[in-house]
Write a protein that holds these residues in place. Structure first.
Motif, PDB file in Angstrom:
ATOM      1  N   UNK A 167      28.518 -18.935  -7.673  1.00 12.29           N
ATOM      2  CA  UNK A 167      28.315 -17.840  -8.616  1.00 12.29           C
ATOM      3  C   UNK A 167      29.212 -18.084  -9.821  1.00 12.29           C
ATOM      4  N   UNK A 168      28.694 -17.828 -11.014  1.00 13.32           N
ATOM      5  CA  UNK A 168      29.497 -18.008 -12.219  1.00 13.32           C
ATOM      6  C   UNK A 168      30.003 -16.660 -12.717  1.00 13.32           C
ATOM      7  N   UNK A 169      31.049 -16.709 -13.525  1.00 11.99           N
ATOM      8  CA  UNK A 169      31.580 -15.474 -14.094  1.00 11.99           C
ATOM      9  C   UNK A 169      30.637 -14.862 -15.114  1.00 11.99           C
ATOM     10  N   UNK A 170      29.599 -15.593 -15.499  1.00 12.44           N
ATOM     11  CA  UNK A 170      28.557 -15.054 -16.373  1.00 12.44           C
ATOM     12  C   UNK A 170      27.445 -14.375 -15.574  1.00 12.44           C
ATOM     13  N   UNK A 171      27.592 -14.335 -14.248  1.00 12.08           N
ATOM     14  CA  UNK A 171      26.645 -13.622 -13.416  1.00 12.08           C
ATOM     15  C   UNK A 171      25.500 -14.446 -12.887  1.00 12.08           C
ATOM     16  N   UNK A 226      36.303 -22.422  -7.493  1.00 14.52           N
ATOM     17  CA  UNK A 226      36.280 -23.886  -7.486  1.00 14.52           C
ATOM     18  C   UNK A 226      36.614 -24.451  -8.862  1.00 14.52           C
ATOM     19  N   UNK A 227      36.568 -23.633  -9.896  1.00 11.34           N
ATOM     20  CA  UNK A 227      37.095 -23.967 -11.213  1.00 11.34           C
ATOM     21  C   UNK A 227      37.269 -22.657 -11.972  1.00 11.34           C
ATOM     22  N   UNK A 228      37.562 -22.721 -13.243  1.00 14.01           N
ATOM     23  CA  UNK A 228      37.886 -21.509 -13.996  1.00 14.01           C
ATOM     24  C   UNK A 228      36.694 -20.571 -14.165  1.00 14.01           C
ATOM     25  N   UNK A 229      35.477 -21.087 -14.028  1.00 17.20           N
ATOM     26  CA  UNK A 229      34.283 -20.276 -14.282  1.00 17.20           C
ATOM     27  C   UNK A 229      33.360 -20.108 -13.088  1.00 17.20           C
TER      28      UNK A 229
END
Length: 363
Positions: free
Chosen positions: A53-57, A36-39
C-alpha cells in the motif's frame, strides 16, 4: 501493585485530539503493517493476504507465495515486519496460524521471505519457528514480531485459551515470549538453554495473549496482553522471568468469579507495569520518538484498544505510567496496529471487514 486506570487518567495537558487522515479503506481485517521505504508499506489481512500500500492510497494485489494459513476465529495471517536491512536484502518476517499436516490442530508460526523486486511475490520462504504443541481451537495466537537492536527476533505467543495452565510449564511454547536468531537458530544466552526439558527459545513465560510489542528508546522490550474480563497488562518482559498467568491476575472469569485462587501477587512472579480493568483489549503499540506531535508526546507509548475502541497515549516517568489519555474515541473503531513511520508520523490499522489505514495529523 501497578497504578489502576482511574489513578492514571488525570486530565492531560497535551491539547486537542489529533485528527486522522484516512489513507485507505476496504481492507479486510488488517492486522499488521510495516514500512518498506518512505512511501510504501506492507499490510497483512487476517484472511490470508499481504499487500503493498502506498501513502497515496494505492493498494496492490495480494502478494503470491504465502505458505498454507488457517484463517478462522482469531487466526490467519497476522503480523508482518520488514528486516532492519530491508533496503539491501528485501527480507520480511511474518507470523500466521499454521495448520498441521493432518488433523484440526494449529499453532503460531514465524516465517521469513524475500520480497520480489516488483513486490508481487515472496521468494525463499522459510519457516523459522513453529509453536509446539499444535492444539485445537482458533483463539489466542499472540503473534507480534519485534527485531531487537542487536538483530534478534522476538515473537509473542498466546496460551491458546483452553490451555492456559501450560503458560506456567516450560516444556511447551504456549503463553510464552520467544527469542531466536534471524536464521531460526537459538541464541546461546537465552535463559533456558541449559535447563533440561525446557523449550530453548523461551525468553519469558506466564503470558496470556500478547498482541502488542515494541522496543523502547531506552533499549527495553515492552508488551501488552489481554486479560479475561479485566487485567489487561502492560509489561517489560525480561529474560527468564515469570509474568504469572494464570496463577496471578487482576482479571476474573468471564461471567464473574476468581481465576484459580484469585491471587494478584505471588513470590517469584512479576507484576505488570500497568493494568486495565475492565479490559480495553490492547493490540498494537509504538513509542513516539519523533518531534512531529510536540514535546508532550515525545517518549509517550501509544496502545490500540479493540474492545473500547480508542488509542491510549501513556505518559511514562521512571518506567511507570503516570497518565493515560484516550484518543480517537469519536471514530468508534477497533485499533489493531500502531506504528511510527519513517516520516515520524503515527499510522494505525482499524480491525473490521472494512478496515482502514489511518495517519494521525500533528496537532
Amino acid at each position: 501493585m501497578p497504578p489502576t486506570p482511574a489513578a492514571a487518567q488525570a486530565p492531560s495537558t497535551s491539547g486537542a485530539d489529533p485528527q486522522p487522515d484516512i489513507l485507505v479503506k476496504g481492507l479486510e481485517h488488517p492486522w499488521g503493517l510495516t514500512f518498506i521505504d518512505a512511501q510504501r508499506l506492507l499490510i497483512s489481512e487476517r484472511p490470508g493476504r499481504l499487500r503493498v500500500v502506498t501513502l497515496q492510497g494505492q493498494v496492490g494485489p495480494a502478494i503470491a507465495g504465502l505458505p498454507p494459513i488457517h484463517a478462522a476465529g482469531q487466526g490467519g495471517l497476522l503480523d508482518v515486519l520488514a528486516d532492519s536491512q530491508f533496503a539491501s536484502n528485501r527480507m520480511i518476517y511474518f507470523c500466521y496460524t499454521e495448520p498441521a499436516a493432518e488433523g484440526n490442530v494449529y499453532s503460531t508460526a514465524l516465517a521469513c521471505a524475500q520480497l520480489s523486486e516488483d513486490a508481487r511475490r515472496l521468494d525463499k520462504v522459510q519457516v523459522l519457528f513453529s509453536q509446539k504443541p499444535k492444539v485445537y481451537g482458533t483463539a489466542h495466537f499472540g503473534c507480534r514480531i519485534v527485531e531487537s537492536p542487536d538483530g534478534k527476533l522476538f515473537l509473542t505467543l498466546g496460551d491458546r485459551y483452553h490451555r492456559m495452565q501450560d503458560a506456567q510449564t516450560l516444556d511447551n511454547h504456549l503463553g510464552k515470549l520467544v527469542r531466536i536468531h534471524k536464521d531460526g537458530s537459538i541464541p546461546l544466552d537465552n535463559p533456558l538453554v541449559a535447563q533440561k526439558g525446557a523449550m530453548k527459545e523461551i525468553w519469558s513465560w506466564g503470558h496470556r495473549n500478547v498482541q502488542g510489542a515494541a522496543w523502547s528508546p531506552d533499549g527495553a522490550l515492552w508488551t501488552v496482553e489481554h486479560g479475561p474480563q479485566g487485567g489487561d497488562e502492560l509489561n517489560r518482559p525480561q529474560s527468564g522471568k515469570n509474568y504469572g498467568w494464570p496463577v496471578i491476575t487482576y482479571a476474573e472469569q468471564y461471567g464473574g468469579g476468581p481465576i484459580g485462587q484469585g491471587l494478584q501477587a505471588r513470590a517469584g512472579m512479576e507484576q505488570p507495569v500497568y493494568q486495565w480493568t475492565p479490559s480495553m483489549a490492547p493490540s498494537g503499540m509504538a513509542f513516539v520518538t519523533s518531534a512531529r506531535y510536540g514535546p508532550a508526546w515525545q517518549g509517550s507509548l501509544l496502545v490500540g484498544a479493540l474492545k473500547f475502541r480508542y488509542l491510549a497515549r501513556l505518559e511514562l516517568q521512571g518506567g511507570k505510567v503516570v497518565r493515560e489519555e484516550k484518543l480517537l474515541q469519536h471514530l468508534n473503531e477497533r485499533i489493531r496496529a500502531v506504528r511510527q513511520g519513517p516520516d515520524g508520523l503515527i499510522y494505525l490499522l482499524t480491525d473490521s471487514a472494512d478496515g482502514m489505514l489511518l495517519r494521525l495529523k500533528p496537532r
